[in-house]
Design a protein around this motif. Sequence first.
Motif, mmCIF file in Angstrom:
data_model
loop_
_atom_site.group_PDB
_atom_site.id
_atom_site.type_symbol
_atom_site.label_atom_id
_atom_site.label_comp_id
_atom_site.label_asym_id
_atom_site.label_seq_id
_atom_site.Cartn_x
_atom_site.Cartn_y
_atom_site.Cartn_z
ATOM 1 N N LYS A 17 -20.972 -53.343 23.952
ATOM 2 C CA LYS A 17 -21.151 -54.802 24.422
ATOM 3 C C LYS A 17 -22.524 -55.387 24.414
ATOM 4 O O LYS A 17 -23.523 -54.658 25.092
ATOM 5 N N LEU A 18 -23.042 -56.004 23.431
ATOM 6 C CA LEU A 18 -24.605 -56.495 23.208
ATOM 7 C C LEU A 18 -24.584 -57.934 23.582
ATOM 8 O O LEU A 18 -24.195 -58.740 22.710
ATOM 9 N N GLY A 19 -24.994 -58.357 24.777
ATOM 10 C CA GLY A 19 -25.017 -59.620 25.170
ATOM 11 C C GLY A 19 -23.574 -59.857 25.240
ATOM 12 O O GLY A 19 -22.889 -59.413 25.860
ATOM 13 N N SER A 20 -23.252 -61.010 24.508
ATOM 14 C CA SER A 20 -21.734 -61.563 24.449
ATOM 15 C C SER A 20 -21.193 -60.802 23.213
ATOM 16 O O SER A 20 -20.022 -61.502 22.864
ATOM 17 N N ASN A 21 -21.835 -60.071 22.482
ATOM 18 C CA ASN A 21 -21.016 -59.652 21.351
ATOM 19 C C ASN A 21 -20.129 -58.227 21.669
ATOM 20 O O ASN A 21 -20.944 -57.375 22.198
ATOM 21 N N ASN A 22 -19.014 -58.074 21.482
ATOM 22 C CA ASN A 22 -18.303 -56.908 21.638
ATOM 23 C C ASN A 22 -17.788 -56.191 20.197
ATOM 24 O O ASN A 22 -17.290 -56.857 19.462
ATOM 25 N N GLY A 23 -18.080 -54.903 20.160
ATOM 26 C CA GLY A 23 -17.907 -54.327 18.912
ATOM 27 C C GLY A 23 -17.167 -52.729 19.326
ATOM 28 O O GLY A 23 -17.123 -52.216 20.484
ATOM 29 N N THR A 24 -16.486 -52.239 18.276
ATOM 30 C CA THR A 24 -15.900 -50.967 18.491
ATOM 31 C C THR A 24 -16.106 -50.136 17.280
ATOM 32 O O THR A 24 -16.580 -50.710 16.022
ATOM 33 N N GLY A 25 -16.265 -48.823 17.375
ATOM 34 C CA GLY A 25 -16.399 -47.859 16.170
ATOM 35 C C GLY A 25 -16.860 -46.570 16.713
ATOM 36 O O GLY A 25 -16.517 -46.012 17.937
ATOM 37 N N GLY A 26 -17.270 -45.957 15.744
ATOM 38 C CA GLY A 26 -17.685 -44.524 15.883
ATOM 39 C C GLY A 26 -19.178 -44.114 15.777
ATOM 40 O O GLY A 26 -19.778 -44.869 14.740
ATOM 41 N N ILE A 27 -19.728 -43.465 16.191
ATOM 42 C CA ILE A 27 -21.273 -43.211 16.212
ATOM 43 C C ILE A 27 -21.738 -41.706 16.129
ATOM 44 O O ILE A 27 -21.252 -40.850 17.140
ATOM 45 N N ASP A 28 -22.246 -41.274 15.290
ATOM 46 C CA ASP A 28 -22.983 -39.900 15.224
ATOM 47 C C ASP A 28 -24.293 -39.890 15.494
ATOM 48 O O ASP A 28 -24.915 -40.372 15.002
ATOM 49 N N ILE A 29 -24.838 -38.957 16.274
ATOM 50 C CA ILE A 29 -26.164 -39.065 16.947
ATOM 51 C C ILE A 29 -26.781 -37.419 16.443
ATOM 52 O O ILE A 29 -25.722 -36.600 17.067
ATOM 53 N N ALA A 30 -27.627 -37.143 15.590
ATOM 54 C CA ALA A 30 -28.156 -35.911 15.435
ATOM 55 C C ALA A 30 -29.506 -35.903 16.062
ATOM 56 O O ALA A 30 -30.455 -36.497 15.916
ATOM 57 N N PHE A 31 -29.931 -34.474 16.603
ATOM 58 C CA PHE A 31 -31.393 -34.273 17.114
ATOM 59 C C PHE A 31 -31.912 -33.051 16.473
ATOM 60 O O PHE A 31 -32.602 -32.525 17.199
ATOM 61 N N VAL A 32 -31.575 -32.907 15.182
ATOM 62 C CA VAL A 32 -32.389 -31.648 14.565
ATOM 63 C C VAL A 32 -33.491 -31.872 13.930
ATOM 64 O O VAL A 32 -34.191 -30.914 13.441
ATOM 65 N N ASP A 33 -33.908 -33.129 13.629
ATOM 66 C CA ASP A 33 -35.297 -33.528 12.986
ATOM 67 C C ASP A 33 -36.161 -33.843 14.226
ATOM 68 O O ASP A 33 -35.868 -34.098 15.276
ATOM 69 N N GLU A 34 -37.410 -34.298 13.729
ATOM 70 C CA GLU A 34 -38.385 -34.755 14.710
ATOM 71 C C GLU A 34 -37.963 -36.110 15.422
ATOM 72 O O GLU A 34 -38.194 -36.196 16.549
#
Length: 613
Positions: free
Chosen positions: A309-326
Amino acid sequence: MTIRKGLIALAALLLLALLFVTVLPWIASTKIVRDRIAYELSLWSGYRVSLGEAPELNVWPTFSAALRDVSFHEWAKESPAVLEADRLDVSLSPLAALRGRVEMSSISMYRPLLRLNRTDVGLDLPASPGGGRMMQAINTATRLVQENPKTPDLKALPSDAFGNVEFVDGKIVIVEGDETEGFSNLTGKITWPALNRTLRINANGVWRGEAVQLEASAENPLILMGGGNATVMGSLKSPLSEASFNGTANFSGERFFDGEANMATPALRRMLEWLRVPVTPGSTIGPVSVSSRIQGSGKRLRLDNASLKLGSNNGTGGIDIAFVDEFPAISGTLAFDTLDLRTYLAGFTSIASGSGSLYAPLDTGIANQISLDLRLSATTATLGHVTLSEIAASTQVKGPLMVLDLSHADGFGGELQAGLRIDTIDDRKAVEIRLIATEVEALALAKAAGAERLLPQGRANISVMLKGSGNNWNDVLGSAEGSVAATIGPGSLGGLDLAKFRERWGGGGFFALSEVAGGPIALSGGTFNAKVTGGVARIEKADLLLEDQRIFSFSGIIPYFGRALAVSGHLVPVLPGGTRGLAEYPFFIGGAWDTPYVAPVVPSFENQITYPR
């Protein structure tokens, strides 16, 4: 007789109780008991414990000891204390004290100070204890995890009683090189009945000037400390952020998480500043919340079924986060019902929303913080007062390059495509702007662009391709290179009364374009082509075909700097066969963009021009 025996027994019990209370302080205050208190603390922690003065024993209302100027040190070297406190109040077992032993059921620490080191894998004590019951228990748990990582034998865990630890007005100092920071005003409680039982922590304090409330629990804390999986719960609450996690975790090696996570903030920009994450200057980014199942390790995380939820904007989905680089790398897809594009774009760069912001720095600091590859879709989106639908967009950020691409949008009755590419070269921003509008309503687009006088109406196709460089939008537009092209089908041109124009032209002298406002003029179509060089648009072709088979034809230059006009034009009839006749009513348009004037042009003798009668 029975009553007498009862009275005698009662008297004996009272005498024994009185004797116990009288003798207990003397027995418990012996040097053995006093020394055993510090020794017992050392046995548990594995650190060398020193006391500023001898413990002060108290019998009433509970049997306890008060320890002052307490500090826990490493055995091997002289260094600042790992833990120190002005005073420790320790609840003791009176029966154990009579046997010369010390059994602690709870500890209250006043103004404690704990020092932690920040390492590559997180926070750690300055040096791991060389022994002690706690370390022995962790070693036992580590062995059990190694023997059976999936289902270690919980019955084999040490079951030593631990008790409660309360702390008042404490501090945690986090040391990283020569820099320190941490928590202050910490007050809370650690509840751990036994080493094989659930551990709970509750605390309130201040971190970076904001009040925080922390809660955490672990069902099998020794297994967790020994490198195994354990069910954990944690939450943080502050005026700027609320976050929680409930699931399975493993804190060894690369770490592992699998559970439900939530995060919410009333002001994302303020929260990021509080976390000391560099953010791009710009408008305030309002409330944001995320809830998702989170899986992964310390190097890679997957957010499944994420709800954003970004302000009044509602979204759904999938997110990948990697911490292998700088920098962290984020990729994924998000689908919104509605999306405020201006709020979204504000998170990446300073978008010029008016003349005042044209001179603001073109900051793309986020490109130096994360790597991003995000796909977006939205049923409806807004950009200021403009409403679009069926949005398909993407955002890519890597190194100094940032690309914002709108691959499709329905708007203004037609289809739109747009792109913004910003690269940093030699401390300057190289910017590319692209806009393609297909079969859009020209009037709606003109009004959205801020046009007030000349308002075309009809179906239009528009192409804008520009490249520029600079550190603000004004410099970028002032150095732009590229092209602008447009065509319009049958319609009209509002804002110009052709009869008034002819009349004022015939009267000689210049006049304001606003003086001949009116219309509309019926159009059969029109074309416009301009080449942009150094921030100056040179009109190569600009023809408006009127329904009465005459053409308004223009040529000239429109410089960005100075916001001036230098355009000449005339009317020319279209002869049978499509050829053009002799030019009529030659004129020159000059002045500023917002206050243009028109001046009739005196023809030379070589030119044959028809004048009004």
